[in-house]
Design an enzyme around this catalytic site. Structure first.
Site, short mmCIF file in Angstrom:
data_model
loop_
_atom_site.label_atom_id
_atom_site.label_comp_id
_atom_site.label_asym_id
_atom_site.label_seq_id
_atom_site.Cartn_x
_atom_site.Cartn_y
_atom_site.Cartn_z
N PHE A 125 9.28 68.17 18.94
CA PHE A 125 8.89 69.70 18.82
C PHE A 125 10.22 70.25 18.42
CE2 PHE A 125 8.34 73.80 20.59
CZ PHE A 125 7.02 74.05 20.04
N ASP A 196 11.03 65.77 28.10
CA ASP A 196 10.55 67.19 27.98
C ASP A 196 8.91 66.68 28.13
OD1 ASP A 196 8.80 69.24 26.89
OD2 ASP A 196 10.27 69.53 25.32
N TYR A 221 2.40 76.82 30.44
CA TYR A 221 1.20 77.37 30.02
C TYR A 221 0.22 76.68 29.38
CZ TYR A 221 4.56 77.46 26.10
OH TYR A 221 5.37 77.25 25.04
N LYS A 222 0.49 75.21 29.23
CA LYS A 222 -0.36 74.23 28.42
C LYS A 222 -1.20 73.83 29.47
CE LYS A 222 2.89 73.61 24.54
NZ LYS A 222 4.25 73.14 24.19
N ARG A 370 -5.42 69.64 15.46
CA ARG A 370 -4.88 68.95 16.91
C ARG A 370 -6.33 69.45 17.84
NH1 ARG A 370 0.56 70.74 19.64
NH2 ARG A 370 -0.39 72.67 19.60
C1 LIG Z 1 5.27 73.64 23.82
C2 LIG Z 1 6.60 72.91 23.83
C3 LIG Z 1 7.76 73.59 24.04
C4 LIG Z 1 7.74 75.46 24.06
O1 LIG Z 1 8.84 75.80 24.36
P1 LIG Z 1 8.79 77.28 24.86
O2 LIG Z 1 10.37 77.62 25.05
O3 LIG Z 1 7.91 77.57 26.03
O4 LIG Z 1 8.41 78.21 23.75
C5 LIG Z 1 8.75 72.85 24.23
N1 LIG Z 1 8.85 71.69 23.69
C6 LIG Z 1 7.87 71.18 23.57
C7 LIG Z 1 8.01 69.51 23.36
C8 LIG Z 1 6.51 71.68 23.74
O5 LIG Z 1 5.40 71.01 23.42
#
Ligand SMILES: *Cc1c(COP(=O)(O)O)cnc(C)c1O
Length: 411
Positions: A125, A196, A221-222, A370
């Protein structure tokens, strides 16, 4: 051929079916994007109202202690802990995932000085790599970003690797890293590991301590259904908490913030990874999502998520094989998280057309569609209906309408 009747039979036997009523979902919509933003738990409405009116409106400043606002980051962290194989006192809720990546890098590097490489997977990501860049950029040459293809990753662990940062479940493909084996390999090479868990917590079973992980972080939030931009969490293994440095050394990570001392003295617990004043309203919403997830048997959740994905893949093979979709997730459900992804040259337009038909997934450039397989509110019959609508959109050519090609800022 799988029929709708088969899907309904699976629904009738589903032990998690009652959880659907715990969420507010728009009538008629099939929501396949809980991997990007979970829907609101019903309890969140009342809790928001209570937090706004009683705690904020009436209690004002006294609510910091009266409603235990001050304890929320630790309290909710302790509730997230069992979802990720951590102990109470090892998880704090704070800031965003991106910021927690930075904090974890600082903590891990402070424990492993003299090694230059921060290793990650190419195609991770983007924010994870971006934060490594920023961290390396102010390190005065002490550390550097190194990203390699996933197949080469374990071989790239060498005597110069200080930290390995990996996302356990890949955001595009859903492919799962073996946390136990990978952590052991990194430790064998003398590196510390940061996981992560943005696509893991609330999606698959996670055992950080079982794997001996050093640090971890992830999104609220996911799959935790904490609300748009919900605070994130950070895990620090107990053995590292005293020594690891809190590089964003704000006053909330101080041992006694309300002594207002001139000198910074870090807390010796996971609380040191707080930085500033916590966002209480957002924390209240997140707590509703976490409380709901805490009631779920994760084994049953994982079973159903795999079964939903399996049904989706089977139906796509049976009904949509003529339309140019290429499965990019592992075909074996055990090897992917709670999402299934397909590449398509017109993925963006097709996803817009699906949204117009009330099937909500998302698109990740350049060509990935997705579909989230979230067991608490999705029914097997929803999966059946979704694939039927994908077939309709493709067979009718509805996706070719020019308005579907217009790019939005969020995809
Ligand atoms: C969604 C996601 C993020 C999001 O980071 P934010 O700081 O909340 O925007 C980070 N790393 C991964 C792997 C994600 O899927």
């Amino acid at each position: 051929m799988v029929t709708r009747h088969d899907a309904e039979a699976l629904d009738a036997a589903d032990p998690l079916a009652p959880f659907r009523d715990q969420f507010d979902l728009p009538e008629g919509m099939i929501y396949l994007d809980g991997n990007s933003l979970g829907p609101p738990p019903r309890t969140a409405h009342k809790r928001m109202d209570e937090t706004m009116r009683r705690e904020w409106g009436e209690g004002l400043i006294t609510s910091w202690t009266g409603a235990d606002w001050i304890g929320a980051p630790q309290r909710i962290g302790d509730k997230i802990a069992p979802l990720i194989g951590a102990k109470a006192g090892e998880v704090i809720v704070a800031d965003s995932t991106s910021i927690n990546v930075f904090k974890a890098l600082g903590a891990a590097c402070s424990l492993n000085r003299g090694r230059r490489k921060i290793l990650t997977e190419r195609g991770n990501f983007p924010t994870d790599g971006y934060m490594i860049e920023g961290f390396a950029g102010i390190s005065n040459g002490a550390v550097a970003h190194s990203s390699v293809d996933p197949d080469d990753l374990l071989d790239a662990l060498d005597e110069d690797t200080g930290v390995l940062l990996l996302t356990q479940v890949h955001y595009k493909t859903g492919r799962i890293w073996d946390m136990t084996e990978t952590t052991a390999r990194a430790h064998g090479a003398g590196a510390l590991v940061i996981w992560d868990l943005s696509h893991s917590a609330g999606a698959i079973e996670v055992d950080l301590n079982g794997a001996g992980a050093d640090f971890a972080l992830g999104c609220g939030y996911k799959f935790l259904n904490g609300g748009p931009g919900a605070p994130a969490y950070l895990f620090a293994a107990t053995r590292h908490q005293k020594k690891a440095q809190a590089v964003l050394s704000g006053w909330f990570g101080h041992r006694r913030p309300f002594d207002f001392t001139h000198a910074y003295e870090a807390a010796e617990t996971v609380a040191k990874f707080q930085c500033g004043t916590p966002p209480i309203i957002s924390l209240a919403a997140l707590e509703c999502g976490v409380d709901l997830m805490s009631r779920v048997d994760m084994k049953a959740l994982r079973q159903k998520s795999m079964a939903l994905g399996e049904l989706f893949a089977t139906l796509m093979d049976e009904r949509c094989s003529a339309f140019g979709f290429r499965l990019v997730s592992p075909r074996d459900a055990k090897l992917r998280g709670a999402q299934i992804s397909y590449a398509h040259d017109h993925g963006y337009e097709i996803m817009q057309a699906l949204r117009a038909a009330d099937i909500i997934g998302d698109f990740r450039a350049p060509d990935i569609m997705r579909f989230g397989m979230t067991p608490l509110y999705l029914r097997f019959s929803d999966i059946f209906d979704a694939v039927e609508r994908i077939r309709d959109v493709m067979a009718s050519g509805a996706w070719r309408r020019p308005e579907y090609a217009e790019r939005r800022r969020v995809t």
